[in-house]
Design a protein around this motif. Sequence first.
Motif, short mmCIF file in Angstrom:
data_model
loop_
_atom_site.label_atom_id
_atom_site.label_comp_id
_atom_site.label_asym_id
_atom_site.label_seq_id
_atom_site.Cartn_x
_atom_site.Cartn_y
_atom_site.Cartn_z
N TYR A 37 -4.09 1.63 -2.63
CA TYR A 37 -3.73 3.05 -2.55
C TYR A 37 -2.52 3.45 -3.41
N LYS A 38 -2.81 3.50 -4.71
CA LYS A 38 -1.87 4.03 -5.69
C LYS A 38 -0.51 3.33 -5.65
N SER A 39 -0.58 2.01 -5.54
CA SER A 39 0.64 1.19 -5.58
C SER A 39 0.68 0.46 -6.92
N SER A 87 0.82 -1.21 0.00
CA SER A 87 0.00 0.00 0.00
C SER A 87 0.86 1.26 0.00
N GLY A 88 0.21 2.40 -0.26
CA GLY A 88 0.82 3.70 -0.05
C GLY A 88 1.94 4.06 -1.01
N TYR A 89 1.63 4.10 -2.32
CA TYR A 89 2.61 4.51 -3.33
C TYR A 89 3.85 3.59 -3.35
N ASP A 95 -6.98 2.91 -6.94
CA ASP A 95 -6.22 3.57 -8.01
C ASP A 95 -4.82 2.98 -8.16
N SER A 96 -4.73 1.66 -8.07
CA SER A 96 -3.45 0.94 -8.23
C SER A 96 -3.42 0.30 -9.61
N ASP A 97 -2.34 0.54 -10.35
CA ASP A 97 -2.26 0.13 -11.75
C ASP A 97 -1.07 -0.79 -12.03
N TYR A 98 -1.19 -1.55 -13.13
CA TYR A 98 -0.10 -2.38 -13.66
C TYR A 98 0.42 -3.41 -12.64
#
Length: 316
Positions: A131-133, A106-108, A156-159
């Motif tokens: 969370y955007k990871s 999580s968390g970038y 919003d986590s991609d790829y």
Amino acid sequence: MKKLSLLISAALASTSAFASVDNSSDVSISHKSDWNTISVYQESYGSYYGNTSKAYISNGSDGNYMDIMQYGKGNYSNAKIDGKSDDNYISVYQDGKHNNSMAYISGYSEYNDIEVNQEKEANQSYATIDYKSDYNKIMVDQKGRYNVSNAMITGDSDYNKIKVKQKGNGNYSHAMIWGDSDKNKIKVKQKGDYNSSHANISYYAEGNMVDVNQTGNWNRSNVDIYAGDYNNVNVSQYGDHNMSDVDILGGSADHNYVTVMQNGDYSHSTVKIDDGGYYGGSSSYNTVYVSQTDNDYSNVNISHGSSYNTVYVTQY
């Protein structure tokens, strides 16, 4: 004598309670601590019931390696990578019954790998990327019966990539991509009888790929797409008496591509494309292929203003 008997009983109860809980390990790497190697080995048999391991990598810590091994029944492992921590690797191995593994990124946090291996029966695995990871990988491998795997990509986590393998009878896999998470891949492979797979893409998750492969008899696959566009789902079933249900629902569930292939006797396939008041509007421009062999049944239902969809059914 009565007082002595009470003291002895209390001592025995205390010893029994202590014996029911074995080892506990808590490892933390944080605040930009890089390139560390940690190995945790826990073993409990006999009267003991379960080890506990917690592994936490956080706050910009990169390139770390953790290896967690647990033997016996009732073990618990919690592995977490958080807070802009990249290029880390955590391996969890559990050998025994009724084990529980939780893996969390999580968390970038990016380019991390978590690998979970569970053997024996009635084990549970929970894997989450949140969370955007981006660009992370989680692999879950379960051998035995009555195992459960839950894998989720959200926030919003991609790829990202999640791979689940289950070998044995009566296993269950739930894979979910939702919450504006795009271009992720989930692959589920089950081998055995009476297995069940549920794949869900929802809440504006786009461009994702889900692949479900089941080999054996009396297996079931459910695929749900709620308000997600340009997703690709492939279901392959080999064996007899298998069931596949595909639902594409919601006004924002457009341009999805679904393939269902059932190779065996007495299979059952259901495809539903329907707005049904879920998100407003119609479900449109979706393409579904269904292929079946020998004594099978296929049902396709398109309704509630869903337009410009294409469904191909081939039965041999």
